[in-house]
Design a protein around this motif. Structure first.
Motif, PDB file in Angstrom:
ATOM      1  N   GLU A  14     -22.349 -72.469  53.020  1.00  0.00           N
ATOM      2  CA  GLU A  14     -23.428 -72.987  52.016  1.00  0.00           C
ATOM      3  C   GLU A  14     -23.828 -71.953  50.899  1.00  0.00           C
ATOM      4  O   GLU A  14     -23.946 -72.411  49.643  1.00  0.00           O
ATOM      5  CB  GLU A  14     -24.396 -73.401  52.860  1.00  0.00           C
ATOM      6  N   TRP A  15     -23.604 -70.720  51.329  1.00  0.00           N
ATOM      7  CA  TRP A  15     -23.872 -69.796  50.290  1.00  0.00           C
ATOM      8  C   TRP A  15     -23.076 -69.811  49.128  1.00  0.00           C
ATOM      9  O   TRP A  15     -23.370 -69.968  48.143  1.00  0.00           O
ATOM     10  CB  TRP A  15     -23.946 -68.322  51.004  1.00  0.00           C
ATOM     11  N   GLU A  16     -21.717 -69.856  49.450  1.00  0.00           N
ATOM     12  CA  GLU A  16     -20.782 -69.931  48.432  1.00  0.00           C
ATOM     13  C   GLU A  16     -20.857 -71.359  47.725  1.00  0.00           C
ATOM     14  O   GLU A  16     -20.202 -71.520  46.563  1.00  0.00           O
ATOM     15  CB  GLU A  16     -19.215 -69.884  49.304  1.00  0.00           C
ATOM     16  N   ALA A  17     -21.315 -72.353  48.049  1.00  0.00           N
ATOM     17  CA  ALA A  17     -21.605 -73.593  47.483  1.00  0.00           C
ATOM     18  C   ALA A  17     -22.607 -73.440  46.578  1.00  0.00           C
ATOM     19  O   ALA A  17     -22.797 -74.645  45.792  1.00  0.00           O
ATOM     20  CB  ALA A  17     -21.479 -74.680  48.434  1.00  0.00           C
ATOM     21  N   LEU A  18     -23.702 -72.542  46.455  1.00  0.00           N
ATOM     22  CA  LEU A  18     -24.763 -72.411  45.614  1.00  0.00           C
ATOM     23  C   LEU A  18     -24.503 -72.524  44.248  1.00  0.00           C
ATOM     24  O   LEU A  18     -23.311 -71.682  43.863  1.00  0.00           O
ATOM     25  CB  LEU A  18     -25.682 -71.437  46.108  1.00  0.00           C
ATOM     26  N   PRO A  19     -25.030 -73.186  43.532  1.00  0.00           N
ATOM     27  CA  PRO A  19     -24.737 -73.150  42.176  1.00  0.00           C
ATOM     28  C   PRO A  19     -25.112 -71.726  41.445  1.00  0.00           C
ATOM     29  O   PRO A  19     -26.016 -71.140  41.904  1.00  0.00           O
ATOM     30  CB  PRO A  19     -25.643 -74.220  41.273  1.00  0.00           C
ATOM     31  N   THR A  78     -26.542 -62.298  55.981  1.00  0.00           N
ATOM     32  CA  THR A  78     -27.316 -61.287  55.110  1.00  0.00           C
ATOM     33  C   THR A  78     -26.158 -60.694  54.204  1.00  0.00           C
ATOM     34  O   THR A  78     -25.427 -60.199  54.442  1.00  0.00           O
ATOM     35  CB  THR A  78     -28.005 -60.066  55.990  1.00  0.00           C
ATOM     36  N   ILE A  79     -26.605 -61.057  52.704  1.00  0.00           N
ATOM     37  CA  ILE A  79     -25.702 -60.702  51.835  1.00  0.00           C
ATOM     38  C   ILE A  79     -26.925 -60.028  50.600  1.00  0.00           C
ATOM     39  O   ILE A  79     -27.662 -60.528  50.106  1.00  0.00           O
ATOM     40  CB  ILE A  79     -24.927 -61.902  51.090  1.00  0.00           C
ATOM     41  N   ARG A  80     -26.529 -58.682  50.143  1.00  0.00           N
ATOM     42  CA  ARG A  80     -27.591 -58.286  49.334  1.00  0.00           C
ATOM     43  C   ARG A  80     -26.559 -57.947  48.150  1.00  0.00           C
ATOM     44  O   ARG A  80     -25.250 -57.869  48.330  1.00  0.00           O
ATOM     45  CB  ARG A  80     -27.886 -56.713  50.027  1.00  0.00           C
ATOM     46  N   ALA A  81     -27.252 -57.663  46.890  1.00  0.00           N
ATOM     47  CA  ALA A  81     -26.378 -57.436  45.720  1.00  0.00           C
ATOM     48  C   ALA A  81     -27.013 -56.071  45.222  1.00  0.00           C
ATOM     49  O   ALA A  81     -27.907 -56.071  44.490  1.00  0.00           O
ATOM     50  CB  ALA A  81     -26.512 -58.568  44.766  1.00  0.00           C
ATOM     51  N   PRO A  82     -26.618 -54.744  45.882  1.00  0.00           N
ATOM     52  CA  PRO A  82     -26.977 -53.537  45.267  1.00  0.00           C
ATOM     53  C   PRO A  82     -26.759 -53.612  43.544  1.00  0.00           C
ATOM     54  O   PRO A  82     -25.836 -54.048  43.147  1.00  0.00           O
ATOM     55  CB  PRO A  82     -26.338 -52.587  45.923  1.00  0.00           C
ATOM     56  N   ASP A  83     -27.647 -52.638  43.091  1.00  0.00           N
ATOM     57  CA  ASP A  83     -27.449 -52.582  41.663  1.00  0.00           C
ATOM     58  C   ASP A  83     -26.236 -51.911  41.204  1.00  0.00           C
ATOM     59  O   ASP A  83     -25.525 -52.329  40.151  1.00  0.00           O
ATOM     60  CB  ASP A  83     -28.711 -51.712  40.899  1.00  0.00           C
ATOM     61  N   VAL A  84     -25.723 -50.828  42.034  1.00  0.00           N
ATOM     62  CA  VAL A  84     -24.610 -50.105  41.895  1.00  0.00           C
ATOM     63  C   VAL A  84     -24.147 -49.835  43.186  1.00  0.00           C
ATOM     64  O   VAL A  84     -24.619 -49.440  44.343  1.00  0.00           O
ATOM     65  CB  VAL A  84     -24.932 -48.831  41.215  1.00  0.00           C
ATOM     66  N   VAL A  85     -22.610 -49.936  43.397  1.00  0.00           N
ATOM     67  CA  VAL A  85     -21.922 -49.516  44.683  1.00  0.00           C
ATOM     68  C   VAL A  85     -20.617 -48.908  44.277  1.00  0.00           C
ATOM     69  O   VAL A  85     -20.055 -48.769  43.288  1.00  0.00           O
ATOM     70  CB  VAL A  85     -21.474 -50.639  45.625  1.00  0.00           C
ATOM     71  N   VAL A  86     -20.263 -47.818  45.301  1.00  0.00           N
ATOM     72  CA  VAL A  86     -19.120 -47.106  45.204  1.00  0.00           C
ATOM     73  C   VAL A  86     -18.356 -47.276  46.464  1.00  0.00           C
ATOM     74  O   VAL A  86     -19.001 -47.479  47.525  1.00  0.00           O
ATOM     75  CB  VAL A  86     -19.449 -45.469  45.173  1.00  0.00           C
TER      76      VAL A  86
END
Length: 185
Positions: A14-19, A78-86
């Motif tokens: 469902e997450w992947e289907a979101l616009p 639980t999926i987050r989108a940090p501003d920066v990742v290494v």
């Protein structure tokens, strides 16, 4: 953008289907959609500059990415989108949609109005629970500060707090950052 709000914790499918949304930033915490405004100019500039500076400073076996989805947990999702990742370069694939938490060596959140508490408390806890080794919090309010944490026995320990010039490590690689340059012209 209009979303039909689910009446249950959402799944990965469902997450992947979101616009896609250009106006909103979407994450999911324990199956519930988390909606926030896109970052303002100062936040975006700091994110771009920090990403570029880390990219210059780190060796080729590490890669720096901005605004990448990180799966912390699949159930509840639980999926987050940090501003920066290494991450290590050997796990990087240009066509991937998201990283697994175990692949993230450093997650950075730049505080914004409306997310300060989430970044300082909730994401701090979520990233530690997911095993992300390092977590940085950058605060642009007033004099720019960087607070760095290292995961030790499942808990984050403070490794440094800086204003002006910062000298943290990323995956044992020392870097030097001019924090005031993150937002200055």
């Amino acid at each position: 953008m209009s979303l039909t709000w689910p009446d249950h914790p959402i799944t990965l499918a469902e997450w992947e289907a979101l616009p896609e949304s250009g106006d909103l930033r979407l994450e999911v915490a324990e199956g519930m959609l988390v909606v926030s405004a896109k970052p303002v100019f100062g936040h975006q500039r700091a994110c771009l500059r920090l990403t570029a500076r880390l990219d210059e400073a780190l060796p080729d076996d590490l890669i720096v990415l901005g605004d990448v989805e990180v799966m912390l947990e699949e159930s509840p999702l639980t999926i987050r989108a940090p501003d920066v990742v290494v991450m290590r370069t050997d796990v990087y694939e240009p066509d991937r949609a998201r990283a697994e938490a175990a692949e993230v060596l450093l997650a950075v959140e730049i505080l914004s109005d409306g997310t300060r508490r989430v970044d300082r408390v909730l994401k701090y806890s979520e990233y530690a629970d997911a095993g992300i080794r390092q977590y940085w919090i950058v605060d642009l309010l007033g004099q720019v500060t960087l607070t760095a944490f290292q995961l030790v026995d499942g808990e984050y320990e403070l490794t440094g707090e800086w204003t002006g010039s910062a000298s943290p490590q990323v995956a044992s690689v020392p870097v030097t950052l001019d924090l005031d340059r993150l937002t200055a012209r």
